[in-house]
Design a protein around this motif. Structure first.
Motif, PDB file in Angstrom:
ATOM      1  N   TYR A   1     -67.879 -68.578  54.588  1.00 35.91           N
ATOM      2  CA  TYR A   1     -67.880 -67.468  55.559  1.00 35.91           C
ATOM      3  C   TYR A   1     -69.042 -67.737  56.503  1.00 35.91           C
ATOM      4  O   TYR A   1     -70.192 -67.807  56.084  1.00 35.91           O
TER       5      TYR A   1
ATOM      6  N   LYS B   1     -69.014 -63.455  62.245  1.00 30.39           N
ATOM      7  CA  LYS B   1     -68.287 -62.179  62.224  1.00 30.39           C
ATOM      8  C   LYS B   1     -67.528 -61.989  63.534  1.00 30.39           C
ATOM      9  O   LYS B   1     -68.009 -62.393  64.594  1.00 30.39           O
TER      10      LYS B   1
ATOM     11  N   SER C   1     -72.990 -56.699  52.639  1.00 31.61           N
ATOM     12  CA  SER C   1     -73.142 -58.112  52.934  1.00 31.61           C
ATOM     13  C   SER C   1     -71.764 -58.739  52.776  1.00 31.61           C
ATOM     14  O   SER C   1     -71.096 -58.509  51.757  1.00 31.61           O
ATOM     15  N   GLY C   2     -71.336 -59.495  53.766  1.00 30.00           N
ATOM     16  CA  GLY C   2     -69.961 -59.996  53.738  1.00 30.00           C
ATOM     17  C   GLY C   2     -69.616 -60.698  52.427  1.00 30.00           C
ATOM     18  O   GLY C   2     -68.596 -60.400  51.797  1.00 30.00           O
ATOM     19  N   SER C   3     -70.478 -61.612  52.001  1.00 30.23           N
ATOM     20  CA  SER C   3     -70.178 -62.398  50.806  1.00 30.23           C
ATOM     21  C   SER C   3     -70.137 -61.543  49.542  1.00 30.23           C
ATOM     22  O   SER C   3     -69.576 -61.964  48.530  1.00 30.23           O
TER      23      SER C   3
ATOM     24  N   ARG D   1     -66.804 -60.777  47.730  1.00 32.10           N
ATOM     25  CA  ARG D   1     -66.232 -61.737  46.772  1.00 32.10           C
ATOM     26  C   ARG D   1     -66.800 -61.561  45.379  1.00 32.10           C
ATOM     27  O   ARG D   1     -66.137 -61.887  44.399  1.00 32.10           O
TER      28      ARG D   1
ATOM     29  N   ARG E   1     -77.601 -63.812  58.567  1.00 33.09           N
ATOM     30  CA  ARG E   1     -76.975 -62.895  59.528  1.00 33.09           C
ATOM     31  C   ARG E   1     -77.308 -63.302  60.960  1.00 33.09           C
ATOM     32  O   ARG E   1     -76.433 -63.413  61.817  1.00 33.09           O
TER      33      ARG E   1
HETATM   34  C1  2P0 Z   1     -70.843 -67.827  52.273  1.00 38.06           C
HETATM   35  N1  2P0 Z   1     -73.020 -67.498  53.427  1.00 38.06           N
HETATM   36  O1  2P0 Z   1     -69.622 -67.905  52.480  1.00 38.06           O
HETATM   37  C2  2P0 Z   1     -71.745 -68.150  53.444  1.00 38.06           C
HETATM   38  C3  2P0 Z   1     -72.049 -69.612  53.526  1.00 38.06           C
HETATM   39  C4  2P0 Z   1     -74.101 -68.402  53.649  1.00 38.06           C
HETATM   40  C5  2P0 Z   1     -73.484 -69.705  53.965  1.00 38.06           C
HETATM   41  O2  2P0 Z   1     -72.144 -65.477  53.175  1.00 38.06           O
HETATM   42  O3  2P0 Z   1     -74.505 -60.854  57.395  1.00 38.06           O
HETATM   43  O4  2P0 Z   1     -75.500 -62.650  53.358  1.00 38.06           O
HETATM   44  O5  2P0 Z   1     -74.754 -59.954  55.072  1.00 38.06           O
HETATM   45  O6  2P0 Z   1     -72.500 -60.597  55.953  1.00 38.06           O
HETATM   46  O7  2P0 Z   1     -72.963 -62.607  53.316  1.00 38.06           O
HETATM   47  C6  2P0 Z   1     -74.419 -65.510  53.596  1.00 38.06           C
HETATM   48  O8  2P0 Z   1     -74.212 -64.468  54.483  1.00 38.06           O
HETATM   49  O9  2P0 Z   1     -74.218 -62.353  55.502  1.00 38.06           O
HETATM   50  C7  2P0 Z   1     -73.120 -66.165  53.391  1.00 38.06           C
HETATM   51  P1  2P0 Z   1     -73.977 -60.857  56.005  1.00 38.06           P
HETATM   52  P2  2P0 Z   1     -74.218 -62.934  54.038  1.00 38.06           P
HETATM   53  O10 2P0 Z   1     -71.314 -67.568  51.148  1.00 38.06           O
END
Ligand code: 2P0
Length: 334
Positions: free
Chosen positions: A23, A26, A143-145, A148, A200
């Protein structure tokens, strides 16, 4: 009585996840709607335990790893609780006490386990009627991740369709099975320090300025389809190749941002070289790297000891930990 069965209090545990298809970016900042779908493995190490208790105080109280949270860390939690309160039609503030067993803010998905645990505990404490899909959509807003980490095993987070409410309703994670593959992930921690640029901010800058962002996002949609097929046929080399190319492509897209963003350190590159050497020796080992210098190596369970030894040989700065498929977020019985 105390814990999850108590009125207005709950404790939840969640684990980090490592994305094999990342991911990064956005399409809607407020709703945390991603540009692309992603796919991860929930881990069985580095859990976050979070207690939420409703309190009769004028503001939320947040304690992270034994210290009162301040600034942005506090605001993120308080805003998330505002969302839970508005959905539950409640007004009470909460005391949040969260402890993270892994390195925080070092690119090891502490925000994923953190907001998955917070969403699960807060929904229970505020008596929000939410199934796992609703919890995944809720955790996404922290937080997007984290969307999952609500689920265990291999998990896909759907980008969803459209914007606004349609996007919000259709962007959730779900488990996809495939546990028979049962790989090991050797997490090569080379640096415990927090990163200088948050993921972010880094993904925002990449989307806005990198000429390589759109090509990566397009290729990532293909990787997501290919990855699901490779997991279904238990094809570890294909899973590894897709994960490695997807991660290197993500880093290429951010290296090309203006100004460029580089999370890879000389230590990261040394570990990547060790992974290439392992493959040259016939070991099916593949690297992935998140928004930090730490490298995670995917391999067969039977090869984990050999991979660990090879990573240790890179230097004293490499501190490998082995993870396997782990569970989804759960409430701790009170
Ligand atoms: C992931 N990462 O898919 C990607 C790969 C980092 C690199 O998800 O802004 O903390 O809170 O949605 O989820 C790290 O970003 O960002 C991330 P926000 P998040 O795991």
């Amino acid at each position: 009585e105390s814990g999850a069965t108590d009125a207005d209090a709950a404790v939840a545990v969640a684990h980090p996840n490592i994305a094999l298809v990342k991911y990064w970016g956005k399409r809607d900042e407020a709703l945390f709607l991603p540009v692309t779908g992603s796919l991860s493995m929930t881990l069985d190490i580095y859990p976050t335990t979070t207690a939420v208790r409703l309190i009769d105080e004028p503001a939320d109280v947040v304690v992270l790893n034994g210290r009162p949270a301040v600034g942005e860390a506090y605001t993120r939690v308080a805003r998330f609780l505002d969302l839970v309160r508005s959905r539950a039609h409640r007004t009470e503030h909460a005391m949040v006490v969260s402890t993270n067993a892994g390195p925080t803010g070092a690119g090891l998905a502490s925000s994923a386990s953190g907001f998955a645990a917070l969403a699960t505990a807060a929904a229970a404490a505020y008596r929000l009627d939410a199934d796992d899909r609703a919890l995944s959509r809720l955790a996404r807003r922290g937080s997007g991740s984290a969307s999952r980490s609500i689920f265990g095993g291999f998990v896909v987070w759907h980008a969803g369709d459209g914007d606004g409410t349609a996007g919000d309703l259709s962007s959730y994670a779900e488990p996809i099975g495939g546990e028979a593959l049962d790989p090991a992930l050797v997490v090569a921690v080379v640096d415990h320090a927090s990163k200088a640029v948050s993921s972010r901010d880094a993904m925002r800058r990449t989307v806005a300025t990198s000429p390589f962002y759109r090509p990566w996002a397009d290729s990532s949609e293909i990787d997501l389809v290919e990855m699901q097929k490779a997991i279904a046929r238990q094809d570890l080399p294909a899973v590894g190749e897709i994960a490695e190319r997807n991660a290197l492509g993500m880093h290429a897209s951010m290296l090309a941002a203006r100004p460029g963003i580089r999370y890879l350190s000389p230590q990261s590159i040394a570990v990547l070289d060790a992974v290439l050497a392992l493959r040259a020796d016939g070991v099916a080992a593949y690297a992935t790297i998140d928004a930090g210098p730490n490298v995670t190596v995917l391999c067969a369970r039977a090869d984990a000891a050999r991979v660990t030894a090879a990573l240790r040989a890179v230097g004293d700065f490499v501190d490998p930990r082995t993870a396997h498929l782990g569970p989804g977020a759960t409430l701790v019985p009170g």
